[in-house]
Each structure stands twice: as structure tokens, then as C-alpha cells.
Design a protein around this motif. Structure first.
Motif, PDB file in Angstrom:
ATOM      1  N   ALA A   1     -18.544 -20.562   7.138  1.00 43.67           N
ATOM      2  CA  ALA A   1     -19.646 -20.980   6.194  1.00 43.67           C
ATOM      3  C   ALA A   1     -20.893 -20.364   6.874  1.00 43.67           C
ATOM      4  O   ALA A   1     -21.201 -20.625   7.932  1.00 43.67           O
ATOM      5  CB  ALA A   1     -19.459 -22.442   5.888  1.00 43.67           C
TER       6      ALA A   1
ATOM      7  N   VAL B   1     -17.931 -19.171  -0.460  1.00 43.37           N
ATOM      8  CA  VAL B   1     -17.414 -18.704   0.838  1.00 43.37           C
ATOM      9  C   VAL B   1     -16.274 -17.810   0.456  1.00 43.37           C
ATOM     10  O   VAL B   1     -14.990 -18.325   0.001  1.00 43.37           O
ATOM     11  CB  VAL B   1     -17.054 -19.681   1.863  1.00 43.37           C
ATOM     12  CG1 VAL B   1     -16.576 -19.291   2.996  1.00 43.37           C
ATOM     13  CG2 VAL B   1     -18.065 -20.377   2.250  1.00 43.37           C
TER      14      VAL B   1
ATOM     15  N   VAL C   1     -23.497 -15.124   3.939  1.00 40.01           N
ATOM     16  CA  VAL C   1     -22.058 -15.382   4.256  1.00 40.01           C
ATOM     17  C   VAL C   1     -21.503 -13.989   4.689  1.00 40.01           C
ATOM     18  O   VAL C   1     -21.733 -13.001   4.118  1.00 40.01           O
ATOM     19  CB  VAL C   1     -21.117 -15.867   2.977  1.00 40.01           C
ATOM     20  CG1 VAL C   1     -19.974 -15.770   3.168  1.00 40.01           C
ATOM     21  CG2 VAL C   1     -21.688 -17.165   2.468  1.00 40.01           C
TER      22      VAL C   1
END
Length: 467
Positions: A147, A54, A154
Motif C-alpha cells: 500500500a 492496490v 503504488v
């Protein structure tokens, strides 16, 4: 008008406990001769330990020059930051670090309308809401992308992320006629106001470039800003005095006979006390020189500034100067976005320059800045109940300003959308004359608790108009 002295150097990642040396040449700083300053620090990639894969950017703990307000900006104003922004700061007075504080990310709803010169300016950036943290000299920030949902990708973080650290500078010098606002001196009072002069001012007030409260010479920018209020206050006065109902009626010559008819008494509430831009210390050199007007004021949009509630009423002018600097220097707007601001003690402040009685175009409700005004209650009211003094001030302000344009605060107004996420450009929309920001744009603003007070504000505003 907007001086960006930019330079940058690479910032190395280090252990979380490391404190870097004092800030030197890796930040943009405004001319030190101007009141206040802005430090602009580029964010760098960080390791996302909790959510590998992430995207995360930020800065580890570091020493900086003193500041009181923070926000994050990025290059493209059309990009949205799908993620979270958290900051922690070190108090100058105690040397202690705060816990992590969330920064509101959906600030793009507060902006100039699409297609307008202000929106299309090359200096405009995307930005979060600003957060007031008080006098601080250390900062740490982390920005995390959301997330991904199951099977989703993403969302990338916007390009050019920077943290803006704003020092509001000093309050106007003591002895110029403005004691610190507070519960003992609210703008809605009628006794100990902060204006040392009386009356509404005359045309002759605009013929001098001298501050009538202190005798000090006004700069050309200050004189121009004050002159647009010359019909309401002597030039240079730091607060526009409140009129009683009787004074208001006399000034408008209610019921005066003409050759053809008797003028009907309009529903206009008494003009409330308003702290001028000079009163809260606006640096007029920051904003663009000219004023922009719309045809009328058909509706008022209520906002919360989302800057948090950790400020005293004596600090409200500093909060305003910080928001002003963040809107202009950091976000690239022509002036502060709101037409008016109200603090927790009910003090009312002039916002965007151009004259408090005039239909000044703001940058407060994307898509509906034409023929409207924006009022920001300083603070965050998603889960905190706004003080009664603030709601009363909103009612008094709207009773007067909407009354000047013949609007019933309990009624409806039809506005044409300039484009947004609720209504396509050109759509005619019927809205409450006193609406919340979320009525014109999909946003949490003005917070659930403040939004829930709109009915009270409408009813009180109508009563102040004599309805």
C-alpha cells in the motif's frame, strides 16, 4: 538442459468458492520421463477488495496435479517484488485446505553475481523463496503490492508473474544403500552411516560408470557428477564417509619430513559424512553440464532456505530436489544455488555439483559468490530456534572445508564485492570467515535465530580444527 514447454491460455476470474477443472494445457510441464515435474501457471488480476487501487494478482482455488513446493517467479530478475505473496494449498491425503501461508519475497539476494554468465543468461528470472507445503493437489495464491505511503505512489507488480508448483519426484530406489535420514542416522554420527563402502576412494573409482552401491549403470551426467568426488568416495556411493581425526591426519601425512622442512600440522577438522547428489536423488540432466570454480574458499555464508519447518528429516531429500528444480527450471540458474545443505537432524548434503572438496562457485550470496561457499539450513529461522544438531553440522562442515583452505573459523576474510545493495562492485570488504547472508547483502536471511547461533558455530568449528 532446461526444457521449457510453454503454452498459456487466459484464466477467467471466478467466485472465490469455485474450484476449476483439473489442470490441462495451461501450464508448462517437464518431460514426464524425468523424476519430478514443474507446473507453471500465469497469475491474473484480482479485485483488491481490502485495498482498492492496490495492484493484486493471483489464482482462485483450483485443482492441479500433485506438487509439494511452491514459489512465484517473474520475467526480469532485476525487478523486486514490493509486496506480499500468500498461498494456500489442499493436502492430498486429507483433502483439507491450509490457512494462508506467507512466501518470502526477497529471494533476489540469493543469486549469481552481476556480470557473470549465469546471471546474464536469458533464462534467469526474478523469484521468491520456495515454500515447502507437502503433498498437495490444490492451490490458491494472491500477490499484493505494498500500500502506498502518504503522498506516495503504488509500486507496480513485476511483469510476468507465475506460480511454480514443484513435484520432487520419488526418492532414490530402496536397496541402493541410503536409509532415510533422521535422528537415528545423523550425518555427524560415526556408526550406522548410510554408505555401504569404506575408505576415501581411489583414482580407479573414476574409471567405471557403475554405481558401487547397487551395481546399476550410471548415466553420463551421474558419472560426471560423481567423478568430481572420486578422491573422497567410490564413484556412485551415496554418502561420503566421515574420517576420524586420526584418519584425516594420516591421509594428509601430518608431520612428514621433506628435504627442507617438517610439514606443519594444518588445522583441518575431520571430514564429516556428506550425502552426495546421487544420494538425495538429483536429476543431473537438469543442470548445466560444466562446473565453475573460484580460486579458493575464504569464507562461508550461512543461509536458511526459508522453505518453512514443516518437513521431516526423511523428507529432506525431497525438499532438496524441489529447491534444485525450482532454482534451475523455474528461476533459470545453472544448478542449485547452495554449495551445501543441512537438515534439522544434522545431515549434511552436497549442493551445487563440482566436488565437495573443491571451490565450486555457487549462487547463494549476491556479490560474494567468489572465493566463498554457501550453506543452507533447511527451514525458516526468523522466529524458530535452529536445532542444535544443525548448528553442530555447520561447525563440523566448516571446520573441514575452511580448514582445507587454511582459514580460522573465528577469523576474518577480505572479499571483493561483485556488486550488491550493501557494497558497490569492487569494494574490498572484511567479513567474518563464517558470516550470515545478511553480512554481505541487506536481507533477513539467515533469520534472527540462526544468525544468533553464528558465534557458537565459529567457536565449535575452531575446536573441531584443533585450535
Amino acid at each position: 538442459m532446461r526444457a521449457f514447454l510453454a503454452s498459456s491460455i487466459g484464466v477467467a476470474c471466478a467466485a472465490a468458492a469455485l474450484v476449476l477443472p483439473p489442470l490441462s494445457g495451461d501450464a508448462r510441464a517437464d518431460d514426464a520421463s524425468l523424476p519430478g515435474s514443474t507446473q507453471s501457471l500465469p497469475l491474473v488480476p484480482l479485485t483488491a477488495e481490502r485495498a482498492p487501487g492496490v495492484p493484486q494478482q493471483g489464482l482462485l482455488r483450483r485443482d492441479v496435479r500433485p506438487f509439494s513446493l511452491v514459489g512465484v517467479v517473474w520475467d526480469d530478475p532485476d525487478d523486486e517484488l514490493h509486496g506480499t505473496v500468500q498461498v494456500r494449498t489442499r493436502a492430498t491425503s486429507t483433502g483439507k485446505w491450509s490457512g494462508w501461508q506467507a512466501v518470502e519475497t526477497h529471494n533476489h539476494a540469493h543469486a549469481a553475481d552481476l556480470g557473470t554468465p549465469e546471471r546474464e543468461s536469458a533464462s534467469v528470472r526474478g523469484s521468491t523463496a520456495p515454500l515447502w507445503v507437502g503433498d498437495s493437489d490444490g492451490v490458491e495464491v494472491r500477490v499484493r503490492s505494498e500500500a502506498p505511503r502518504a503522498g506516495g505512489s503504488v509500486a507496480p507488480l513485476p511483469r510476468g508473474l507465475r506460480i511454480e508448483l514443484v513435484d520432487p519426484g520419488d526418492d532414490p530406489p530402496p536397496g541402493t544403500g541410503t536409509p532415510a535420514p533422521g535422528p537415528e542416522n545423523p550425518s555427524t554420527g560415526t556408526g550406522t552411516g548410510t554408505t555401504p563402502t569404506t575408505g576415501t576412494g581411489t583414482g580407479s573409482g573414476a574409471d567405471t560408470n557403475q554405481d558401487q552401491t547397487s551395481g546399476a549403470a550410471l548415466t553420463p551426467e551421474e558419472a560426471a557428477s560423481s567423478a568430481v568426488n572420486a578422491d573422497l568416495a567410490v564413484i556412485g556411493a551415496l554418502e561420503i564417509p566421515e574420517l576420524t581425526k586420526e584418519e584425516t591426519e594420516a591421509s594428509l601425512d601430518y608431520g612428514a619430513e621433506t628435504d627442507t622442512e617438517v610439514v606443519a600440522k594444518p588445522y583441518i577438522g575431520p571430514r564429516p559424512r556428506i550425502v552426495t547428489r546421487k544420494g538425495w536423488g538429483a536429476d543431473e540432466k537438469l543442470r548445466e553440464r560444466d562446473f565453475v570454480y573460484t580460486k579458493s574458499v575464504q569464507a562461508a555464508f550461512l543461509h536458511h532456505s526459508a522453505t518453512g519447518n514443516n518437513y521431516s528429516c526423511a523428507e529432506a531429500p525431497s525438499v532438496l530436489r524441489s529447491i534444485y528444480r525450482y532454482h534451475v527450471v523455474s528461476s533459470g540458474w545453472r544448478d542449485i544455488g547452495y554449495n551445501f545443505a543441512v537438515d534439522k537432524c544434522g545431515n549434511i548434503y552436497e549442493g551445487r555439483a563440482g566436488g565437495v572438496a573443491k571451490p565450486v562457485m555457487g549462487a547463494h550470496t549476491l556479490g560474494f559468490n567468489s572465493n566463498s561457499m554457501g550453506i543452507a539450513v533447511l527451514g525458516t529461522y526468523s522466529s524458530s530456534t535452529p536445532p542444535a544438531a544443525s548448528v553442530t553440522a555447520v561447525a563440523r562442515l566448516t571446520a573441514w572445508k575452511l580448514g582445507l583452505h587454511g582459514k580460522d573459523p573465528r577469523g576474518k576474510a577480505t572479499l571483493t564485492s561483485g556488486g550488491g545493495n550493501l557494497y558497490p562492485k569492487g569494494t574490498k570488504v572484511k567479513l567474518n570467515v563464517i558470516s550470515g547472508h545478511r553480512d554481505g547483502f541487506s536481507t533477513d536471511c539467515p533469520g534472527d535465530r540462526l544468525y544468533g547461533k553464528l558465534g557458537t558455530a565459529r567457536a565449535s568449528s575452531a575446536k573441531y580444527q584443533g585450535r
